[in-house]
Motif scaffolding. Structure first.
Motif, PDB file in Angstrom:
ATOM      1  N   PHE A  98       0.813  -1.224   0.000  1.00  0.00           N
ATOM      2  CA  PHE A  98       0.000   0.000   0.000  1.00  0.00           C
ATOM      3  C   PHE A  98       0.846   1.273   0.000  1.00  0.00           C
ATOM      4  CE2 PHE A  98      -3.055  -3.086   1.699  1.00  0.00           C
ATOM      5  CZ  PHE A  98      -4.045  -2.922   0.749  1.00  0.00           C
ATOM      6  N   GLY A  99       2.119   1.159   0.302  1.00  0.00           N
ATOM      7  CA  GLY A  99       2.980   2.335   0.301  1.00  0.00           C
ATOM      8  C   GLY A  99       2.815   3.188   1.537  1.00  0.00           C
ATOM      9  N   GLY A 139       7.827   6.115  -3.660  1.00  0.00           N
ATOM     10  CA  GLY A 139       7.392   6.611  -4.964  1.00  0.00           C
ATOM     11  C   GLY A 139       6.106   7.412  -4.829  1.00  0.00           C
ATOM     12  N   ARG A 140       5.682   7.997  -5.947  1.00  0.00           N
ATOM     13  CA  ARG A 140       4.515   8.893  -5.898  1.00  0.00           C
ATOM     14  C   ARG A 140       3.193   8.151  -5.881  1.00  0.00           C
ATOM     15  NH1 ARG A 140       5.036  13.325 -10.338  1.00  0.00           N
ATOM     16  NH2 ARG A 140       5.311  11.463 -11.596  1.00  0.00           N
ATOM     17  N   ILE A 141       3.178   6.891  -6.316  1.00  0.00           N
ATOM     18  CA  ILE A 141       1.938   6.121  -6.297  1.00  0.00           C
ATOM     19  C   ILE A 141       1.927   5.313  -5.002  1.00  0.00           C
ATOM     20  CG2 ILE A 141       0.501   4.433  -7.478  1.00  0.00           C
ATOM     21  CD1 ILE A 141       1.984   5.167 -10.053  1.00  0.00           C
ATOM     22  N   SER A 142       1.529   5.962  -3.923  1.00  0.00           N
ATOM     23  CA  SER A 142       1.482   5.329  -2.612  1.00  0.00           C
ATOM     24  C   SER A 142       0.513   6.097  -1.729  1.00  0.00           C
ATOM     25  CB  SER A 142       2.868   5.310  -1.971  1.00  0.00           C
ATOM     26  OG  SER A 142       3.313   6.621  -1.725  1.00  0.00           O
ATOM     27  N   ILE A 143       0.030   5.424  -0.715  1.00  0.00           N
ATOM     28  CA  ILE A 143      -0.872   6.090   0.223  1.00  0.00           C
ATOM     29  C   ILE A 143      -0.121   7.170   0.996  1.00  0.00           C
ATOM     30  CG2 ILE A 143      -2.258   5.749   2.315  1.00  0.00           C
ATOM     31  CD1 ILE A 143      -3.160   3.080   1.147  1.00  0.00           C
ATOM     32  N   ALA A 144       1.139   6.910   1.316  1.00  0.00           N
ATOM     33  CA  ALA A 144       1.943   7.900   2.038  1.00  0.00           C
ATOM     34  C   ALA A 144       2.060   9.200   1.246  1.00  0.00           C
ATOM     35  CB  ALA A 144       3.326   7.341   2.339  1.00  0.00           C
ATOM     36  N   GLN A 145       2.171   9.090  -0.065  1.00  0.00           N
ATOM     37  CA  GLN A 145       2.254  10.283  -0.903  1.00  0.00           C
ATOM     38  C   GLN A 145       0.914  11.010  -0.936  1.00  0.00           C
ATOM     39  OE1 GLN A 145       5.083  11.341  -2.100  1.00  0.00           O
ATOM     40  NE2 GLN A 145       4.260  13.114  -3.138  1.00  0.00           N
ATOM     41  N   ALA A 146      -0.172  10.243  -0.897  1.00  0.00           N
ATOM     42  CA  ALA A 146      -1.502  10.851  -0.911  1.00  0.00           C
ATOM     43  C   ALA A 146      -1.785  11.592   0.394  1.00  0.00           C
ATOM     44  CB  ALA A 146      -2.566   9.788  -1.161  1.00  0.00           C
ATOM     45  N   LYS A 171      -0.269  13.830   2.584  1.00  0.00           N
ATOM     46  CA  LYS A 171       0.881  14.744   2.593  1.00  0.00           C
ATOM     47  C   LYS A 171       1.340  15.118   4.009  1.00  0.00           C
ATOM     48  CE  LYS A 171       0.877  15.576  -1.899  1.00  0.00           C
ATOM     49  NZ  LYS A 171       1.893  15.245  -2.799  1.00  0.00           N
ATOM     50  N   LYS A 172       0.504  14.861   5.009  1.00  0.00           N
ATOM     51  CA  LYS A 172       0.839  15.294   6.359  1.00  0.00           C
ATOM     52  C   LYS A 172       1.824  14.362   7.068  1.00  0.00           C
ATOM     53  CE  LYS A 172      -3.548  17.608   6.866  1.00  0.00           C
ATOM     54  NZ  LYS A 172      -4.851  17.639   7.468  1.00  0.00           N
ATOM     55  N   LEU A 173       2.077  13.183   6.506  1.00  0.00           N
ATOM     56  CA  LEU A 173       3.038  12.268   7.117  1.00  0.00           C
ATOM     57  C   LEU A 173       4.446  12.834   6.985  1.00  0.00           C
ATOM     58  CD1 LEU A 173       1.949   8.697   5.967  1.00  0.00           C
ATOM     59  CD2 LEU A 173       1.918   9.596   8.265  1.00  0.00           C
ATOM     60  N   PRO A 174       5.247  12.746   8.040  1.00  0.00           N
ATOM     61  CA  PRO A 174       6.648  13.152   7.910  1.00  0.00           C
ATOM     62  C   PRO A 174       7.365  12.291   6.878  1.00  0.00           C
ATOM     63  CG  PRO A 174       6.065  12.774  10.214  1.00  0.00           C
ATOM     64  CD  PRO A 174       4.913  12.334   9.382  1.00  0.00           C
ATOM     65  N   ARG A 175       8.351  12.841   6.220  1.00  0.00           N
ATOM     66  CA  ARG A 175       9.044  12.133   5.141  1.00  0.00           C
ATOM     67  C   ARG A 175       9.648  10.818   5.619  1.00  0.00           C
ATOM     68  NH1 ARG A 175      14.069  12.005   2.249  1.00  0.00           N
ATOM     69  NH2 ARG A 175      13.641  11.793   0.041  1.00  0.00           N
ATOM     70  N   CYS A 176      10.106  10.757   6.860  1.00  0.00           N
ATOM     71  CA  CYS A 176      10.724   9.530   7.357  1.00  0.00           C
ATOM     72  C   CYS A 176       9.701   8.395   7.491  1.00  0.00           C
ATOM     73  CB  CYS A 176      11.409   9.771   8.691  1.00  0.00           C
ATOM     74  SG  CYS A 176      10.278  10.206  10.025  1.00  0.00           S
ATOM     75  N   LEU A 177       8.419   8.724   7.507  1.00  0.00           N
ATOM     76  CA  LEU A 177       7.375   7.704   7.619  1.00  0.00           C
ATOM     77  C   LEU A 177       6.825   7.286   6.263  1.00  0.00           C
ATOM     78  CD1 LEU A 177       5.421   8.898  10.767  1.00  0.00           C
ATOM     79  CD2 LEU A 177       7.213   7.181  10.605  1.00  0.00           C
ATOM     80  N   HIS A 178       7.307   7.861   5.203  1.00  0.00           N
ATOM     81  CA  HIS A 178       6.807   7.479   3.870  1.00  0.00           C
ATOM     82  C   HIS A 178       7.209   6.098   3.516  1.00  0.00           C
ATOM     83  CE1 HIS A 178       5.772  11.592   1.944  1.00  0.00           C
ATOM     84  NE2 HIS A 178       5.251  11.443   3.146  1.00  0.00           N
TER      85      HIS A 178
END
Length: 138
Positions: A69-70, A122-129, A131-138
Protein backbone atom coordinates in the motif's frame (compact mmCIF):
# COMPACT_ATOMS: atom_id res chain seq x y z
CA UNK A 1 7.77 20.04 -19.05
CA UNK A 2 8.80 18.03 -22.08
CA UNK A 3 7.24 14.76 -23.17
CA UNK A 4 10.42 12.85 -22.26
CA UNK A 5 10.36 14.23 -18.71
CA UNK A 6 6.71 13.21 -18.25
CA UNK A 7 7.37 9.69 -19.60
CA UNK A 8 10.41 9.41 -17.32
CA UNK A 9 8.40 10.31 -14.24
CA UNK A 10 5.60 7.88 -15.15
CA UNK A 11 8.16 5.11 -15.68
CA UNK A 12 9.82 5.94 -12.36
CA UNK A 13 6.45 5.73 -10.58
CA UNK A 14 5.67 2.40 -12.24
CA UNK A 15 9.05 0.98 -11.23
CA UNK A 16 8.58 1.89 -7.57
CA UNK A 17 5.06 0.53 -7.32
CA UNK A 18 6.24 -2.66 -9.05
CA UNK A 19 9.24 -3.06 -6.76
CA UNK A 20 7.20 -2.36 -3.63
CA UNK A 21 4.45 -4.73 -4.71
CA UNK A 22 6.85 -7.55 -5.60
CA UNK A 23 8.69 -7.36 -2.28
CA UNK A 24 5.43 -6.91 -0.37
CA UNK A 25 3.75 -9.94 -1.93
CA UNK A 26 6.83 -12.10 -1.33
CA UNK A 27 6.83 -11.15 2.34
CA UNK A 28 3.07 -11.57 2.70
CA UNK A 29 3.30 -15.12 1.34
CA UNK A 30 6.37 -15.95 3.43
CA UNK A 31 4.82 -14.40 6.55
CA UNK A 32 1.60 -16.38 6.17
CA UNK A 33 3.54 -19.61 5.67
CA UNK A 34 5.35 -19.04 8.98
CA UNK A 35 2.06 -19.45 10.88
CA UNK A 36 2.25 -23.15 9.90
CA UNK A 37 3.05 -25.41 12.89
CA UNK A 38 5.89 -26.98 10.87
CA UNK A 39 7.79 -23.70 11.10
CA UNK A 40 8.19 -24.28 14.86
CA UNK A 41 10.24 -27.42 14.10
CA UNK A 42 12.47 -25.42 11.78
CA UNK A 43 12.99 -22.76 14.46
CA UNK A 44 13.89 -25.26 17.17
CA UNK A 45 16.29 -27.05 14.79
CA UNK A 46 18.12 -23.77 14.17
CA UNK A 47 18.28 -22.96 17.88
CA UNK A 48 15.63 -20.24 17.85
CA UNK A 49 12.98 -20.54 20.60
CA UNK A 50 9.56 -21.73 19.41
CA UNK A 51 7.99 -18.63 20.98
CA UNK A 52 9.52 -16.58 18.17
CA UNK A 53 7.17 -18.09 15.55
CA UNK A 54 4.46 -15.43 15.81
CA UNK A 55 6.83 -12.41 16.04
CA UNK A 56 8.82 -13.63 13.03
CA UNK A 57 5.65 -14.30 11.03
CA UNK A 58 4.23 -10.88 11.88
CA UNK A 59 7.59 -9.20 11.15
CA UNK A 60 7.27 -10.46 7.57
CA UNK A 61 3.50 -10.19 7.07
CA UNK A 62 2.86 -6.66 8.36
CA UNK A 63 5.74 -4.93 6.51
CA UNK A 64 4.70 -6.80 3.36
CA UNK A 65 1.17 -5.41 3.60
CA UNK A 66 2.44 -1.91 4.35
CA UNK A 67 4.80 -2.03 1.36
CA UNK A 68 2.04 -3.01 -1.06
CA UNK A 69 0.00 0.00 0.00
CA UNK A 70 2.98 2.33 0.30
CA UNK A 71 2.53 3.24 3.96
CA UNK A 72 5.47 3.37 6.37
CA UNK A 73 7.59 1.94 3.56
CA UNK A 74 10.92 3.08 4.95
CA UNK A 75 10.26 1.60 8.38
CA UNK A 76 8.96 -1.59 6.78
CA UNK A 77 12.09 -1.98 4.67
CA UNK A 78 14.28 -1.46 7.72
CA UNK A 79 12.51 -4.40 9.38
CA UNK A 80 12.70 -6.48 6.21
CA UNK A 81 16.43 -5.70 5.91
CA UNK A 82 17.01 -6.93 9.46
CA UNK A 83 15.07 -10.11 8.67
CA UNK A 84 17.12 -10.67 5.51
CA UNK A 85 20.41 -10.13 7.34
CA UNK A 86 19.27 -12.72 9.89
CA UNK A 87 18.33 -15.12 7.11
CA UNK A 88 21.67 -14.64 5.35
CA UNK A 89 23.99 -14.86 8.34
CA UNK A 90 22.11 -16.79 11.03
CA UNK A 91 19.82 -19.19 9.17
CA UNK A 92 21.91 -19.88 6.06
CA UNK A 93 25.28 -18.99 7.53
CA UNK A 94 26.25 -17.15 4.33
CA UNK A 95 27.64 -20.46 3.06
CA UNK A 96 27.62 -19.63 -0.63
CA UNK A 97 26.07 -17.28 -3.11
CA UNK A 98 24.36 -19.97 -5.19
CA UNK A 99 23.33 -23.61 -4.88
CA UNK A 100 22.35 -25.33 -1.64
CA UNK A 101 22.47 -22.81 1.16
CA UNK A 102 22.86 -20.02 -1.38
CA UNK A 103 21.83 -16.55 -0.37
CA UNK A 104 21.22 -14.92 -3.78
CA UNK A 105 17.44 -14.60 -3.21
CA UNK A 106 17.94 -13.06 0.23
CA UNK A 107 20.55 -10.66 -1.16
CA UNK A 108 18.15 -9.51 -3.89
CA UNK A 109 15.41 -8.87 -1.32
CA UNK A 110 17.90 -7.03 0.89
CA UNK A 111 19.15 -4.86 -1.99
CA UNK A 112 15.61 -4.08 -3.17
CA UNK A 113 14.59 -3.15 0.36
CA UNK A 114 17.55 -0.82 0.70
CA UNK A 115 16.55 0.93 -2.55
CA UNK A 116 13.06 1.61 -1.18
CA UNK A 117 14.50 2.59 2.21
CA UNK A 118 16.68 5.24 0.58
CA UNK A 119 14.47 6.44 -2.28
CA UNK A 120 11.07 6.09 -0.60
CA UNK A 121 7.87 4.48 -1.86
CA UNK A 122 7.39 6.61 -4.96
CA UNK A 123 4.51 8.89 -5.90
CA UNK A 124 1.94 6.12 -6.30
CA UNK A 125 1.48 5.33 -2.61
CA UNK A 126 -0.87 6.09 0.22
CA UNK A 127 1.94 7.90 2.04
CA UNK A 128 2.25 10.28 -0.90
CA UNK A 129 -1.50 10.85 -0.91
CA UNK A 130 -1.40 11.73 2.79
CA UNK A 131 0.88 14.74 2.59
CA UNK A 132 0.84 15.29 6.36
CA UNK A 133 3.04 12.27 7.12
CA UNK A 134 6.65 13.15 7.91
CA UNK A 135 9.04 12.13 5.14
CA UNK A 136 10.72 9.53 7.36
CA UNK A 137 7.37 7.70 7.62
CA UNK A 138 6.81 7.48 3.87
Amino acid sequence: MTSAEIKGKILNDAVFIGLRSAIGVIFIVHGISKFNPGFVNFLTNTGIPAEMQIPIALAELIPGILLVFGVLSRLSTVLISIIMLGAIFYVKGAQSLTGDGGVEFELMLLASSIVIMIAGPGRISIAQAIKKLPRCLH
